[in-house]
Design an enzyme around this catalytic site. Structure first.
Site, short mmCIF file in Angstrom:
data_model
loop_
_atom_site.label_atom_id
_atom_site.label_comp_id
_atom_site.label_asym_id
_atom_site.label_seq_id
_atom_site.Cartn_x
_atom_site.Cartn_y
_atom_site.Cartn_z
CG ASP A 135 73.78 -5.78 -28.62
OD1 ASP A 135 74.66 -5.81 -29.51
OD2 ASP A 135 73.17 -4.75 -28.30
CG HIS A 147 68.66 -3.77 -26.42
ND1 HIS A 147 69.01 -5.06 -26.12
CD2 HIS A 147 69.72 -3.26 -27.10
CE1 HIS A 147 70.21 -5.33 -26.59
NE2 HIS A 147 70.66 -4.24 -27.19
CB SER A 196 68.81 -5.45 -22.95
OG SER A 196 67.66 -5.82 -23.69
CB THR A 197 65.64 -7.68 -20.06
OG1 THR A 197 65.41 -8.01 -21.42
CG2 THR A 197 64.42 -8.04 -19.22
CG MET A 228 67.00 -12.18 -23.44
SD MET A 228 65.18 -12.22 -23.54
CE MET A 228 64.85 -10.89 -24.69
#
Length: 348
Positions: free
Chosen positions: A291, A195, A168-169, A288
């Site tokens: 998940d 993401h 993600s991030t 972040m």
């Protein structure tokens, strides 16, 4: 930072967008917009006389655009986290990935809702958790991740047959670092849930193919899973593994978001565990939230092998940290060590 206000500088040429973002950010008592600028040059001038903990930076602006401003920011304030706000367009995706390459910590889509209340809600949902996670990362000492290593698991239970990745991030850069470092003869199919919004995932696939020289695509429903190929979950779709006759294929769906995400890492991990069992090789990179935690439990239960990126090398140690803290990680490694370890586990 928990006892002080997080100060945000907003940089966008649209007064409407600045107003919406200000209202969204100021919904949280711990975060405050302390300055705003119409373009990059004004932002740099403001920072010479004032302090911010985070900069939210538009991509397209007159006088000095977001990329030019970002380059100067990273030179003058290398530790200052910068979040890019981009339009959900093909051009926006290209420039955003360029910005992430240049050191932007994360990106959010600009609000697209037709009414201001919905737009403010969207910005608050996307931006506030990211601001807090990035400032926490930059203001706390890094913990010793070695205590999370479970060195008792030295090798996978079976020869790995598939590799599944969550990120993600900070993910696009981490993916590039890991994938370009894999040896040429590493031939497992690689399925990635990153993401990102629609359009962005297609651009990410093109960038990865260019960097790695491996066949890489945004996944298509019903596509055969082939060795040596990389598949990226499309924005707004979950990607899962399924079996048709005697071949493994990809299925896409728009089931409810998991952990507020679609694509989510969870369905990918869970389906890999279902069909590949102990032959799954899973990697959780920077991101972040948490998940993927339930999917990682499924992989662990079936004796699959899980590598989590360590805190020091993560932009945000949420998703890999959750797996490490739950004791699900077979190893917790710095980003630079993951590709060599993947090669070793596959006996390359």
């Amino acid at each position: 930072m928990s006892h002080s206000i997080i100060k945000v500088l907003l940089v966008d040429d649209s007064a409407v967008i600045r107003g919406l973002m200000t209202q969204a950010i100021n919904l949280d008592a711990e975060v405050k917009v302390v300055g705003s600028a119409m373009h990059g040059q004004t932002a740099l001038t403001w920072l010479k006389a004032n302090r911010a903990d985070v900069v939210v930076l538009d991509v397209e602006m007159p006088v000095m655009d977001g990329i030019s401003c970002l380059k100067q920011l990273k030179q003058d304030y290398p530790e200052l986290p910068v979040i890019m706000a981009s339009s959900l367009t093909r051009a926006g995706a290209e420039v955003t990935l360029q910005a992430l390459d240049l050191g932007a910590a994360g990106c959010i889509p600009k609000p697209v809702a037709t009414n201001s209340a919905a737009a403010i809600e969207q910005v608050a949902r996307d931006l506030l958790p990211l601001i807090k996670a990035l400032v926490k990362k930059h203001s706390t000492d890094q913990s010793d991740c070695s205590r999370f290593k479970t060195a008792v698991v030295q090798r996978p239970a079976k020869t790995p047959m598939v590799m599944v990745v969550g990120s993600s991030t900070g993910g696009p850069n981490a993916l590039k670092t890991m994938l370009t470092a894999l040896p040429e003869k590493f031939s497992l199919p690689i399925l990635i849930a990153q993401h990102m919004p629609p359009l962005f995932t297609r651009t990410l696939a093109e960038h990865i193919e260019r960097e790695t020289k491996r066949p890489t695509s945004e996944a298509r429903d019903g596509a055969l899973i082939e060795r040596g190929h990389i598949y990226i979950a499309p924005g707004d779709f979950h990607m899962v593994i399924d079996k048709q006759d005697d071949r493994m294929i990809i299925r896409l769906n728009q089931d409810a978001p998991e952990h507020f995400c679609r694509p989510s890492v969870n369905p990918l991990y869970a389906s890999a565990a279902k069909w590949y069992g102990s032959s799954v090789l899973a990697v959780m990179l920077t991101g972040m939230g948490d998940d993927g935690i339930e999917g990682a439990e499924s992989i662990s239960e079936r004796k699959g092998y899980i590598i989590a990126q360590d805190e020091q090398s993560s932009v945000v140690w949420g998703m890999p940290g959750a797996i490490a803290k739950a004791g699900l990680a077979s190893q917790v490694l710095p980003l630079r060590n993951i590709a060599p370890e993947l090669a070793r586990l596959c006996s390359l």
